[in-house]
Design an enzyme around this catalytic site. Structure first.
Site, PDB file in Angstrom:
ATOM      1  N   GLU A 125     -19.493   0.628  -8.183  1.00  0.00           N
ATOM      2  CA  GLU A 125     -18.227   0.865  -8.864  1.00  0.00           C
ATOM      3  C   GLU A 125     -17.559   2.081  -8.212  1.00  0.00           C
ATOM      4  OE1 GLU A 125     -18.400   1.623 -13.080  1.00  0.00           O
ATOM      5  OE2 GLU A 125     -16.241   1.364 -13.289  1.00  0.00           O
ATOM      6  N   HIS A 301     -24.433   5.224 -23.677  1.00  0.00           N
ATOM      7  CA  HIS A 301     -23.186   4.777 -23.057  1.00  0.00           C
ATOM      8  C   HIS A 301     -23.459   3.636 -22.067  1.00  0.00           C
ATOM      9  CE1 HIS A 301     -19.076   5.439 -21.392  1.00  0.00           C
ATOM     10  NE2 HIS A 301     -19.642   5.000 -20.288  1.00  0.00           N
ATOM     11  N   GLU A 302     -24.400   3.842 -21.168  1.00  0.00           N
ATOM     12  CA  GLU A 302     -24.660   2.811 -20.155  1.00  0.00           C
ATOM     13  C   GLU A 302     -25.245   1.561 -20.798  1.00  0.00           C
ATOM     14  OE1 GLU A 302     -23.180   3.572 -17.562  1.00  0.00           O
ATOM     15  OE2 GLU A 302     -23.077   5.725 -17.919  1.00  0.00           O
TER      16      GLU A 302
HETATM   17  N1  TRP Z   1     -19.013   3.203 -14.965  1.00  0.00           N
HETATM   18  C1  TRP Z   1     -19.676   4.483 -14.918  1.00  0.00           C
HETATM   19  C2  TRP Z   1     -19.730   4.951 -16.359  1.00  0.00           C
HETATM   20  O1  TRP Z   1     -18.815   5.423 -16.903  1.00  0.00           O
HETATM   21  C3  TRP Z   1     -18.947   5.489 -14.097  1.00  0.00           C
HETATM   22  C4  TRP Z   1     -19.389   5.648 -12.690  1.00  0.00           C
HETATM   23  C5  TRP Z   1     -20.645   5.835 -12.262  1.00  0.00           C
HETATM   24  C6  TRP Z   1     -18.580   5.725 -11.539  1.00  0.00           C
HETATM   25  N2  TRP Z   1     -20.644   6.035 -10.909  1.00  0.00           N
HETATM   26  C7  TRP Z   1     -19.405   5.964 -10.461  1.00  0.00           C
HETATM   27  C8  TRP Z   1     -17.236   5.623 -11.327  1.00  0.00           C
HETATM   28  C9  TRP Z   1     -18.912   6.107  -9.158  1.00  0.00           C
HETATM   29  C10 TRP Z   1     -16.732   5.760 -10.024  1.00  0.00           C
HETATM   30  C11 TRP Z   1     -17.570   5.990  -8.971  1.00  0.00           C
HETATM   31  O2  TRP Z   1     -20.667   4.785 -17.036  1.00  0.00           O
HETATM   32 ZN    ZN Z   2     -18.776   4.091 -18.716  1.00  0.00          ZN
END
Ligand code: TRP
Ligand code: ZN
Length: 896
Positions: A125, A301-302
């Site tokens: 991501e 959260h995750e």
């Molecule tokens: N989706 C992740 C969260 O909020 C966020 C995230 C983790 C992320 N690693 C990243 C976003 C690297 C951008 C780049 O739980």
């Molecule tokens: Zn998140």
């Protein structure tokens, strides 16, 4: 020379792809510098989209081969660009086989496949998958993944990917492989792979419907004794999502892996969450209460993303708050419930309020300032240059506030019904924020059209409140007016739907029953008014005397409340408001007023005097034993420097720092007896346990030490020295050390040295040590500037510019957490900033961009500081090969 500007991506340009992918079969032959990735993609034409070629994204890939349906593509059917491949295909289905070679060792951006301490890890991501192989890298392409990982058995005995392990075996040359199958459709940003030398903590649990699931927590050898709390948090999260939303874990196996080098907090990859080690590892000797709290909420959260994010995902990255705002809201509710449970019936309300106050503090410090600067954006942005720059406090924290308002407006049951309908409509789909709000609207039969403005308008709304007491008829008329100031690209704003929770307090300090004009009402003491127009009035009747309004209770909307209250009234609400959030807020407002007045005196060279009534109100809170210690710790903590600078016109960090130094010293000295007796009375006996009641006491004792050290109170300093030496847990030890450093007492140096020697091998603990020194205050103007110490620390063998946690601790600790020193009037901090941002950007644009943001609100500072900042912003903007990440930040900062 400046590089070409990154193109701007617009939300309105969304169109579905002509071709999607249904199945992905990946094979990784892992090698430090030459990993070969073989990808077989089953592609299918999208009947709903306009005709076109197959589009694939790629970045820094060496393409070894590409076939279409097993053959070399016919001449003229493939167009290859640097980051894009287009393939013309006949028919409705095609199979692509693409072989690429990548270099994980050279991947210092930590996006895609990279190395950390001998292992291989991925982060996809938002757009990291394209750094692994050619693929339509966008979240509306959902496919079934099968992954074979092949690597060296001695250095990487553990091979993990998403889903279920279906096969494993030995290979020649000391290599082995594992094959994983993910039964669920997913976008590629949720793909993950781990190959490393790890050990595991396992636990088997039954889901609500009686299915057995295997929970695994993978960490480096030697860290197993720090995994228990994260595992407990995971089990609690599972239970909570079942109980609160009827949502079960849908996999047979759920894994969490801790990694030392990670750009963010953690990542919700399907069935294989990857975490910054900081949000997994805890034991009493190395982690503070706050660390324990953060671990619990990040694990939750995750885990919650499995439904809000993975099962239902985002159509495009503009919808990011669909999953992030909602999931932050869910983790906030979870933490509040956990705290309330631990506190028991009597303490539950206060425990929830303390959590709410924490969240509000974060919002005010981080999000309000974002709204006031060049990066201001709605929770659903309209455009971006680099999506990684939009993982913001606005998308996350304000996004969660927007969901919270929906929860308030619909009530807990209505909200739950809406969530149920949302899942029933959209499970397995990639959707938009409109889809979410429509489900809530339909489930409740309410019109949420006007509410949708929260998704499109940027800026922090101001709600101005005035009260009019009519003694003749015993009525009180409350007028609320809303106004949202202009933000870049959005001059005019429309009225929002703002839920304002209201109470009226009588002269004796108790809440009055609320009776609205013309309404039969049961006399509730808090009511939620819906402000939907620019100005509205409510008339409360049946009152014997003029009430004191308590507005925006529980911080019922992410707005700035403007209400004229004199000092006496703030002191009254500090003592009596039955809403703990507002009681805290009254203390914050009073402290803000005092600090800003002191700062104005400091700027004008006048003598600084702390008003006695403030000290008295503060002292009454301090010694009010009916109040939960955790709440008192919140109420006696001054507003954050970041928030205060936002309220200052123009922002003058040196003057504010002088004010803070003066006020903390005065409160320490004048109230030294109270602080000392509190530190004695509340010391937590016995062995450490992570429990909110104990944590509240430790927080208040540590705060007492801070004030005592700030006031240079000898006995207090002696106590802090003792605790920094012989505490039995990190909360006490670090709290005492921090008091000594912030108090800038002579004993601080020796204590810092002893701490370093004790934890020199422990990277996570040393992060605290770096951050503490980067954030140090200088109480003696003749002392050496903190920047010198920061430079020295960069040369410490334990520091590394390639480890994000270290950068956030030391450089972030200086740029973001120490405005008083960073904004030194000679401009030295700014030159250092430019130098570091440029250096970081060459290796890791995401980390560099976060540091770059420390100066985005530069136009709020004094003209003298602005004149020093501008050339440094320009220096970064003009740097060779600048990334789109940093380019977007400095570009927007400098735009007129
Ligand atoms: N989706 C992740 C969260 O909020 C966020 C995230 C983790 C992320 N690693 C990243 C976003 C690297 C951008 C780049 O739980
Ligand atoms: Zn998140």
């Amino acid at each position: 020379m400046r590089t070409e500007q990154a193109p701007i991506i617009h939300r309105s340009d969304y169109a579905p792809l002509a071709w999607t992918v249904t199945r992905v079969d990946l094979h990784f032959a892992l090698d430090p510098q030459a990993t070969v990735v073989t990808s077989r993609l089953a592609c299918r034409r999208n009947p709903e989209a306009a005709a076109g070629p197959i589009l694939l994204d790629g970045e820094e890939l060496e393409t070894l081969s590409l076939t279409v349906n097993g053959l070399d593509p016919a001449a003229g059917t493939v167009r290859r660009g640097e980051t894009r491949i287009e393939i013309d295909v006949e028919g409705d289905e095609a199979e692509l086989e693409i072989v690429t070679r990548i270099n994980p060792q050279a991947n210092t951006a930590l996006s895609g496949l990279y190395r950390s301490r001998g292992g291989y890890f991925t982060q996809c991501e938002a757009e990291g998958f394209r750094r692994i192989t050619w693929y339509p890298d966008r979240p509306d392409v959902m496919a079934r993944f099968t992954v074979t990982v092949e690597g060296d058995k001695a250095t990487c005995p553990v091979l993990l990917s998403n889903g279920n392990l279906v096969e494993e075996g030995e290979l020649p040359d000391g290599r082995h492989y594992a094959r994983w199958e993910d039964p669920f459709l997913k976008p590629c940003y949720l793909f993950a792979l781990v190959a490393a030398d790890l050990v595991v903590l396992e636990r088997r649990e039954l889901t609500a419907s009686g299915r057995e699931v295997l929970l695994q927590l993978w960490v480096e050898k030697g860290n197993l004794d720090r995994t228990e709390h994260a595992m407990e948090s995971l089990v609690h999260s599972m239970r909570w999502d079942e109980d609160s939303f009827g949502l079960e874990l849908d996999l047979d196996r759920f894994m969490i892996v801790a990694v030392s080098d990670f750009n963010m907090g953690a990542m919700e990859n399907k069935g294989l969450n990857i975490f910054n080690a900081k949000y997994v590892l805890a034991k009493p000797d190395t982690a503070t209460d706050t660390d324990y709290e953060h671990i619990e909420s990040v694990v939750a959260h995750e885990y919650f993303h499995n439904w809000t994010g993975n099962r239902v995902t985002c159509r495009d990255w503009f919808q990011l708050t669909l999953k992030e705002g909602l999931t932050v809201f869910r983790d906030q509710q979870f933490s509040a419930d956990m705290l309330a449970n631990a506190a028991g019936a009597e303490g539950a309300d206060s425990a929830r309020a303390v959590k709410r106050i924490d969240d509000v503090r974060v919002l005010r410090a981080a999000q309000f300032s974002e709204d006031a600067g060049p990066m201001a954006h709605p929770i659903r942005p309209e455009s971006y240059q680099e999506i990684n720059n939009f993982y913001t406090a606005t998308v996350y924290e304000k996004g969660a506030e927007v969901i919270r308002m929906l929860h308030t407006l619909l009530g807990p049951e209505g909200f739950r019904n809406g969530m149920d309908l949302y899942f029933s409509y959209h499970d397995g789909q990639a959707v938009t924020c409109d889809d979410f709000v429509e489900a809530l609207s339909e489930a409740n039969g309410v019109d949420l059209d006007q509410f949708m403005r929260w998704y499109s308008q940027a800026g922090t709304p101001r709600v101005r409140a005035t009260g009019d007491w009519n003694a003749a008829d015993g009525s009180y008329t409350l007028t609320l007016a809303q106004h949202t100031p202009p933000t870049p690209g959005q001059a005019d704003k429309l009225p929002l739907v703002i839920p304002v929770a209201v109470g009226l307090i009588g002269a004796d300090g108790t809440d009055l029953p609320l009776q609205l004009d013309g309404e039969q009402h049961g006399g509730a003491t808090t009511r939620v008014l819906q402000l939907t127009e620019a100005t509205q009035q409510w008339r409360f009747t049946g009152l014997a005397a003029e009430p004191v309004p308590s507005l925006l209770r529980g911080f019922s909307a992410p707005v700035i409340l403007e209400l004229d209250e004199d000092d006496a009234r703030l002191a009254f609400r500090m003592a009596h408001d039955s809403d703990a959030c507002n009681r805290w807020d009254a203390a914050q407002r009073y402290a803000e007023r005092v600090l800003l007045a002191l700062a104005a005196d400091a700027a004008a060279g006048r003598a600084l005097n702390v008003p006695a009534p403030f000290v008295e109100a503060f002292a009454r809170l301090l010694s009010d034993e009916r109040l939960d210690p955790a709440f008192r710790a919140q109420a006696l903590t001054l507003p954050s420097e970041a928030y205060l600078l936002e309220r200052m016109e123009p922002a003058d960090p040196a003057a504010l720092r002088a004010a803070q130094i003066h006020l903390t010293a005065a409160l320490g000295k004048v109230l030294s007896d109270d602080w000392q007796s509190l530190a004695e009375a509340l010391a937590v006996p016995g062995e450490y346990r992570y429990h909110p009641a104990d944590a509240g006491r430790r927080a208040l004792v540590n705060l007492a030490l801070r004030y005592l050290a700030a006031g240079q109170v000898e006995e207090g300093v002696a106590l802090a020295v003792r605790r920094s030496e012989s505490a039995t847990n990190m909360t006490d030890r670090f709290g005492a050390l921090a008091a000594l450093v912030h108090g800038a007492v002579p004993a601080a140096q020796a204590a810092l040295g002893a701490f370093y020697r004790r934890y020199r091998e422990d990277a996570l603990v040393l992060d605290k040590w770096f951050a503490l020194q980067a954030g140090a205050w200088r109480r003696d103007p003749a002392a050496a500037p903190v920047l010198g110490r920061v430079r020295e620390l960069m040369a410490d063998p334990a520091f590394s510019l390639s480890n994000p946690n270290k950068v956030y601790a030391l450089l972030g600790g200086f740029f973001r957490a120490n405005p008083g020193e960073f904004h030194a009037v000679d401009g030295s901090g700014y030159a250092f900033w430019a130098e570091q941002v440029i250096a970081l950007d060459a290796a890791n644009p995401q980390v560099a961009s976060r540091m770059a943001r420390a100066l985005e609100n530069w136009r709020r500072f004094t003209p003298a500081l602005q004149a020093l900042i501008r050339p440094q912003l320009e220096r970064v903007r003009d740097a060779d090969g600048l990334s789109p990440d940093v380019g977007e930040i400095v570009g927007k900062a400098l735009a007129d």
